[in-house]
Design a protein around this motif. Structure first.
Motif, PDB file in Angstrom:
ATOM      1  N   MET A   1       0.842  -1.175   0.000  1.00 45.17           N
ATOM      2  CA  MET A   1       0.000   0.000   0.000  1.00 45.17           C
ATOM      3  C   MET A   1       0.893   1.247   0.000  1.00 45.17           C
ATOM      4  SD  MET A   1      -3.293   0.062   2.314  1.00 45.17           S
ATOM      5  CE  MET A   1      -3.483   1.460   3.254  1.00 45.17           C
ATOM      6  N   HIS A   2       0.661   2.071  -0.970  1.00 45.45           N
ATOM      7  CA  HIS A   2       1.468   3.284  -1.086  1.00 45.45           C
ATOM      8  C   HIS A   2       0.686   4.467  -0.542  1.00 45.45           C
ATOM      9  CE1 HIS A   2       4.567   1.341  -3.387  1.00 45.45           C
ATOM     10  NE2 HIS A   2       3.632   0.771  -4.142  1.00 45.45           N
ATOM     11  N   VAL A   3       1.368   5.240   0.294  1.00 48.60           N
ATOM     12  CA  VAL A   3       0.743   6.454   0.835  1.00 48.60           C
ATOM     13  C   VAL A   3       1.053   7.585  -0.134  1.00 48.60           C
ATOM     14  CG1 VAL A   3       0.676   8.039   2.786  1.00 48.60           C
ATOM     15  CG2 VAL A   3       1.084   5.618   3.179  1.00 48.60           C
ATOM     16  N   PRO A   4       0.059   8.324  -0.506  1.00 52.61           N
ATOM     17  CA  PRO A   4       0.301   9.418  -1.456  1.00 52.61           C
ATOM     18  C   PRO A   4       1.360  10.391  -0.942  1.00 52.61           C
ATOM     19  CG  PRO A   4      -2.042   9.093  -1.133  1.00 52.61           C
ATOM     20  CD  PRO A   4      -1.334   8.216  -0.151  1.00 52.61           C
ATOM     21  N   VAL A   5       2.065  10.971  -1.864  1.00 49.72           N
ATOM     22  CA  VAL A   5       3.167  11.888  -1.549  1.00 49.72           C
ATOM     23  C   VAL A   5       2.657  13.113  -0.778  1.00 49.72           C
ATOM     24  CG1 VAL A   5       4.948  13.352  -2.560  1.00 49.72           C
ATOM     25  CG2 VAL A   5       4.474  11.127  -3.562  1.00 49.72           C
ATOM     26  N   PHE A   6       1.488  13.601  -1.119  1.00 47.94           N
ATOM     27  CA  PHE A   6       0.988  14.802  -0.446  1.00 47.94           C
ATOM     28  C   PHE A   6       0.744  14.575   1.038  1.00 47.94           C
ATOM     29  CE2 PHE A   6      -2.944  12.838  -1.909  1.00 47.94           C
ATOM     30  CZ  PHE A   6      -3.776  12.973  -0.814  1.00 47.94           C
ATOM     31  N   LEU A   7       0.477  13.333   1.460  1.00 51.25           N
ATOM     32  CA  LEU A   7       0.326  13.054   2.886  1.00 51.25           C
ATOM     33  C   LEU A   7       1.682  13.144   3.598  1.00 51.25           C
ATOM     34  CD1 LEU A   7      -2.292  10.165   3.077  1.00 51.25           C
ATOM     35  CD2 LEU A   7      -2.547  12.533   3.775  1.00 51.25           C
ATOM     36  N   HIS A   8       2.738  12.687   2.955  1.00 50.45           N
ATOM     37  CA  HIS A   8       4.079  12.805   3.524  1.00 50.45           C
ATOM     38  C   HIS A   8       4.483  14.274   3.648  1.00 50.45           C
ATOM     39  CE1 HIS A   8       5.221   8.606   3.707  1.00 50.45           C
ATOM     40  NE2 HIS A   8       4.706   8.426   2.472  1.00 50.45           N
ATOM     41  N   VAL A   9       4.263  15.013   2.593  1.00 54.24           N
ATOM     42  CA  VAL A   9       4.621  16.435   2.598  1.00 54.24           C
ATOM     43  C   VAL A   9       3.770  17.185   3.615  1.00 54.24           C
ATOM     44  CG1 VAL A   9       4.636  18.548   1.222  1.00 54.24           C
ATOM     45  CG2 VAL A   9       5.429  16.421   0.208  1.00 54.24           C
ATOM     46  N   GLY A  10       2.495  16.903   3.638  1.00 54.95           N
ATOM     47  CA  GLY A  10       1.596  17.591   4.571  1.00 54.95           C
ATOM     48  C   GLY A  10       1.929  17.291   6.020  1.00 54.95           C
ATOM     49  N   SER A  11       2.217  16.028   6.311  1.00 57.35           N
ATOM     50  CA  SER A  11       2.538  15.682   7.701  1.00 57.35           C
ATOM     51  C   SER A  11       3.870  16.280   8.130  1.00 57.35           C
ATOM     52  CB  SER A  11       2.529  14.163   7.882  1.00 57.35           C
ATOM     53  OG  SER A  11       3.510  13.570   7.063  1.00 57.35           O
ATOM     54  N   SER A  12       4.849  16.320   7.225  1.00 55.16           N
ATOM     55  CA  SER A  12       6.137  16.925   7.598  1.00 55.16           C
ATOM     56  C   SER A  12       5.988  18.431   7.793  1.00 55.16           C
ATOM     57  CB  SER A  12       7.204  16.613   6.564  1.00 55.16           C
ATOM     58  OG  SER A  12       6.845  17.152   5.312  1.00 55.16           O
ATOM     59  N   LEU A  13       5.215  19.103   6.956  1.00 53.38           N
ATOM     60  CA  LEU A  13       4.985  20.542   7.146  1.00 53.38           C
ATOM     61  C   LEU A  13       4.249  20.806   8.454  1.00 53.38           C
ATOM     62  CD1 LEU A  13       4.050  21.777   3.561  1.00 53.38           C
ATOM     63  CD2 LEU A  13       6.114  22.281   4.854  1.00 53.38           C
ATOM     64  N   PHE A  14       3.288  19.965   8.778  1.00 55.23           N
ATOM     65  CA  PHE A  14       2.568  20.124  10.040  1.00 55.23           C
ATOM     66  C   PHE A  14       3.507  19.929  11.230  1.00 55.23           C
ATOM     67  CE2 PHE A  14       0.089  18.318  13.580  1.00 55.23           C
ATOM     68  CZ  PHE A  14      -0.769  19.389  13.807  1.00 55.23           C
ATOM     69  N   ALA A  15       4.390  18.942  11.153  1.00 60.86           N
ATOM     70  CA  ALA A  15       5.342  18.690  12.242  1.00 60.86           C
ATOM     71  C   ALA A  15       6.286  19.884  12.422  1.00 60.86           C
ATOM     72  CB  ALA A  15       6.128  17.422  11.961  1.00 60.86           C
ATOM     73  N   VAL A  16       6.768  20.446  11.333  1.00 62.99           N
ATOM     74  CA  VAL A  16       7.654  21.618  11.406  1.00 62.99           C
ATOM     75  C   VAL A  16       6.885  22.813  11.963  1.00 62.99           C
ATOM     76  CG1 VAL A  16       8.959  23.265  10.015  1.00 62.99           C
ATOM     77  CG2 VAL A  16       9.196  20.820   9.596  1.00 62.99           C
ATOM     78  N   PHE A  17       5.645  22.967  11.559  1.00 66.74           N
ATOM     79  CA  PHE A  17       4.815  24.067  12.045  1.00 66.74           C
ATOM     80  C   PHE A  17       4.622  23.974  13.564  1.00 66.74           C
ATOM     81  CE2 PHE A  17       0.546  25.728  13.039  1.00 66.74           C
ATOM     82  CZ  PHE A  17       0.706  27.039  12.644  1.00 66.74           C
ATOM     83  N   VAL A  18       4.398  22.783  14.073  1.00 67.20           N
ATOM     84  CA  VAL A  18       4.186  22.581  15.504  1.00 67.20           C
ATOM     85  C   VAL A  18       5.499  22.739  16.273  1.00 67.20           C
ATOM     86  CG1 VAL A  18       3.554  20.855  17.240  1.00 67.20           C
ATOM     87  CG2 VAL A  18       2.137  21.159  15.220  1.00 67.20           C
ATOM     88  N   ALA A  19       6.608  22.294  15.698  1.00 66.48           N
ATOM     89  CA  ALA A  19       7.897  22.311  16.401  1.00 66.48           C
ATOM     90  C   ALA A  19       8.578  23.674  16.379  1.00 66.48           C
ATOM     91  CB  ALA A  19       8.824  21.271  15.788  1.00 66.48           C
TER      92      ALA A  19
END
Length: 138
Positions: A1-19
């Motif tokens: 099962m492949h996770v779409p690229v936009f979920l990876h990018v979105g989650s990393s941006l969210f993590a940076v935003f929170v940190a």
């Protein structure tokens, strides 16, 4: 099962935003951690050594309050003396400053306006008619 690229990018941006606030606070307050931050990213300001601390300012303020209180008890703020201190009635070189300022137009709202336009005339309010809607029209 492949996770779409936009979920990876979105989650990393969210993590940076929170940190980022936590990382910024750490950079601002911890001089040991600042060693790992490049010099071009260090925006810390040097504290002004000539400035007053809150305690010094508070002490100075209390001293001034006590001095003013003592002067009031001595009677330095009587109505006669306060009238002499009024800057609006001050005379410099025998000239009344406030009268001079009014002559030069400093008391006007705009230098080219006439003061008569802005004076409130009670007769202006006697014949005021309030617009009423005609029945049936909207």
């Amino acid at each position: 099962m492949h996770v779409p690229v936009f979920l990876h990018v979105g989650s990393s941006l969210f993590a940076v935003f929170v940190a980022s606030p936590f990382l910024g606070k750490k950079i601002a307050q911890d001089p040991e951690f600042r060693k790992y931050v490049p010099a071009w990213y260090d925006f810390t300001l040097k504290k002004n050594q000539k400035g007053m601390t809150k305690e010094e300012f508070h002490d100075m303020f209390i001293e001034v309050q006590k001095e003013m209180h003592e002067r009031a008890i001595k009677g330095e703020f009587t109505d006669d003396k306060l009238a002499k201190m009024d800057w609006k009635k001050e005379k410099i070189g025998g000239n009344d400053v406030s009268a001079q300022a009014l002559e030069q137009g400093w008391g006007k709202l705009h230098p080219l306006d006439d003061e008569e336009e802005y004076e409130d005339d009670p007769s202006d309010h006697e014949n005021v008619v309030v617009a009423q809607e005609e029945p049936g029209k909207k």
